[in-house]
Design a protein around this motif. Sequence first.
Motif, PDB file in Angstrom:
ATOM      1  N   ASN A  41      -9.901  13.569   6.703  1.00  0.00           N
ATOM      2  CA  ASN A  41      -9.819  13.529   5.248  1.00  0.00           C
ATOM      3  C   ASN A  41      -8.446  13.033   4.786  1.00  0.00           C
ATOM      4  OD1 ASN A  41     -11.293  13.871   2.839  1.00  0.00           O
ATOM      5  ND2 ASN A  41     -10.129  15.726   2.343  1.00  0.00           N
ATOM      6  N   GLU A  42      -7.757  12.341   5.676  1.00  0.00           N
ATOM      7  CA  GLU A  42      -6.437  11.800   5.362  1.00  0.00           C
ATOM      8  C   GLU A  42      -6.571  10.569   4.468  1.00  0.00           C
ATOM      9  OE1 GLU A  42      -2.688   9.618   7.668  1.00  0.00           O
ATOM     10  OE2 GLU A  42      -4.430  10.341   8.790  1.00  0.00           O
ATOM     11  N   PRO A  43      -5.897  10.533   3.347  1.00  0.00           N
ATOM     12  CA  PRO A  43      -5.986   9.370   2.452  1.00  0.00           C
ATOM     13  C   PRO A  43      -5.294   8.147   3.051  1.00  0.00           C
ATOM     14  CG  PRO A  43      -4.310  10.881   1.674  1.00  0.00           C
ATOM     15  CD  PRO A  43      -5.028  11.592   2.792  1.00  0.00           C
ATOM     16  N   ILE A  44      -5.806   6.973   2.719  1.00  0.00           N
ATOM     17  CA  ILE A  44      -5.234   5.723   3.187  1.00  0.00           C
ATOM     18  C   ILE A  44      -4.550   5.069   1.991  1.00  0.00           C
ATOM     19  CG2 ILE A  44      -5.717   3.503   4.284  1.00  0.00           C
ATOM     20  CD1 ILE A  44      -8.344   4.746   5.301  1.00  0.00           C
ATOM     21  N   PRO A  45      -3.235   5.006   1.997  1.00  0.00           N
ATOM     22  CA  PRO A  45      -2.533   4.436   0.840  1.00  0.00           C
ATOM     23  C   PRO A  45      -2.789   2.942   0.697  1.00  0.00           C
ATOM     24  CG  PRO A  45      -1.002   4.842   2.626  1.00  0.00           C
ATOM     25  CD  PRO A  45      -2.298   5.481   3.031  1.00  0.00           C
ATOM     26  N   LEU A  46      -2.760   2.469  -0.530  1.00  0.00           N
ATOM     27  CA  LEU A  46      -2.937   1.047  -0.783  1.00  0.00           C
ATOM     28  C   LEU A  46      -1.682   0.290  -0.359  1.00  0.00           C
ATOM     29  CD1 LEU A  46      -4.401   1.214  -4.406  1.00  0.00           C
ATOM     30  CD2 LEU A  46      -5.669   0.806  -2.301  1.00  0.00           C
ATOM     31  N   PRO A  47      -1.826  -0.946   0.032  1.00  0.00           N
ATOM     32  CA  PRO A  47      -0.648  -1.763   0.344  1.00  0.00           C
ATOM     33  C   PRO A  47       0.264  -1.847  -0.875  1.00  0.00           C
ATOM     34  CG  PRO A  47      -2.651  -2.832   1.100  1.00  0.00           C
ATOM     35  CD  PRO A  47      -3.081  -1.683   0.245  1.00  0.00           C
ATOM     36  N   SER A  48       1.548  -1.878  -0.662  1.00  0.00           N
ATOM     37  CA  SER A  48       2.494  -1.891  -1.776  1.00  0.00           C
ATOM     38  C   SER A  48       2.366  -3.136  -2.646  1.00  0.00           C
ATOM     39  CB  SER A  48       3.937  -1.803  -1.241  1.00  0.00           C
ATOM     40  OG  SER A  48       4.207  -2.896  -0.364  1.00  0.00           O
ATOM     41  N   ASP A  49       1.873  -4.237  -2.053  1.00  0.00           N
ATOM     42  CA  ASP A  49       1.753  -5.476  -2.813  1.00  0.00           C
ATOM     43  C   ASP A  49       0.374  -5.671  -3.449  1.00  0.00           C
ATOM     44  OD1 ASP A  49       0.367  -5.820  -0.471  1.00  0.00           O
ATOM     45  OD2 ASP A  49       1.088  -7.867  -0.081  1.00  0.00           O
ATOM     46  N   GLN A  50      -0.494  -4.657  -3.356  1.00  0.00           N
ATOM     47  CA  GLN A  50      -1.835  -4.765  -3.916  1.00  0.00           C
ATOM     48  C   GLN A  50      -1.833  -4.420  -5.406  1.00  0.00           C
ATOM     49  OE1 GLN A  50      -5.151  -5.532  -2.750  1.00  0.00           O
ATOM     50  NE2 GLN A  50      -5.385  -5.436  -4.969  1.00  0.00           N
ATOM     51  N   PRO A  51      -2.201  -5.357  -6.285  1.00  0.00           N
ATOM     52  CA  PRO A  51      -2.283  -5.036  -7.720  1.00  0.00           C
ATOM     53  C   PRO A  51      -3.276  -3.902  -7.951  1.00  0.00           C
ATOM     54  CG  PRO A  51      -2.365  -7.411  -7.387  1.00  0.00           C
ATOM     55  CD  PRO A  51      -2.523  -6.780  -6.027  1.00  0.00           C
ATOM     56  N   ARG A  52      -2.935  -2.979  -8.801  1.00  0.00           N
ATOM     57  CA  ARG A  52      -3.848  -1.852  -9.092  1.00  0.00           C
ATOM     58  C   ARG A  52      -4.987  -2.275  -9.997  1.00  0.00           C
ATOM     59  NH1 ARG A  52      -0.940  -0.964  -4.940  1.00  0.00           N
ATOM     60  NH2 ARG A  52      -0.397   1.209  -4.531  1.00  0.00           N
ATOM     61  N   ARG A  53      -4.843  -3.413 -10.661  1.00  0.00           N
ATOM     62  CA  ARG A  53      -5.929  -3.995 -11.451  1.00  0.00           C
ATOM     63  C   ARG A  53      -5.998  -5.481 -11.091  1.00  0.00           C
ATOM     64  NH1 ARG A  53      -7.703  -1.563 -16.183  1.00  0.00           N
ATOM     65  NH2 ARG A  53      -7.873  -3.603 -17.177  1.00  0.00           N
TER      66      ARG A  53
END
Length: 204
Positions: free
Chosen positions: A165-177
Amino acid sequence: MILAPRHHRHTTAMRWRAAAASAAALLLLSACSDNKADQSGDKNPTSAVTPSTAPRQTPQTSSPDAAEKAAVLASYNAMWVEQMKAYRKADATGTDLEKYASLDALGKFRIDLARMKKAGTVVTGELGHTPTVPDGVDTSGKLAKATVSDCLDLSKWQSVYVKTNEPIPLPSDQPRRYRATATAEKWPNGWMITAYTPHGNQAC
């Protein structure tokens, strides 16, 4: 919903791309950084497909019939509902995804789900989106067609590893929208989403 790259490595960013994919696939979120081409597509949640039976008296214009446009959006949103059901368990079994997505779109979603299952990841939360049909409905060909333009919102989206159940963080360069587009065709039983492309590098 939805709803795209060559991932599943042991780095956090690449494993996230494997988990998310649209669409979508397509993969829905993972394919985002790979798609640079522009397309348009859109649709709203109106379940019934309303065919146009009245003969056209004048040449087709760029503005679609309101009922047809609503039907396109209804199918697109219905696809998102079923897509999210599949992503929450990395399996399309028991969903109605095939009723709304076909051809390239369905194939991308299936590839995405297979990668998620292999990586042991699923999706939680919600993937927001605001679809529209900016260019109307094209009835000049054998099948009526439309393109959907969407803006995906990752603010409440989360991929996790099933076992921990460990969350996978989004890449730092990935736009949130970011933008996504889809192609829809009117088949005998209603509108189907035949292609889906996320544009992860295009913020919206």
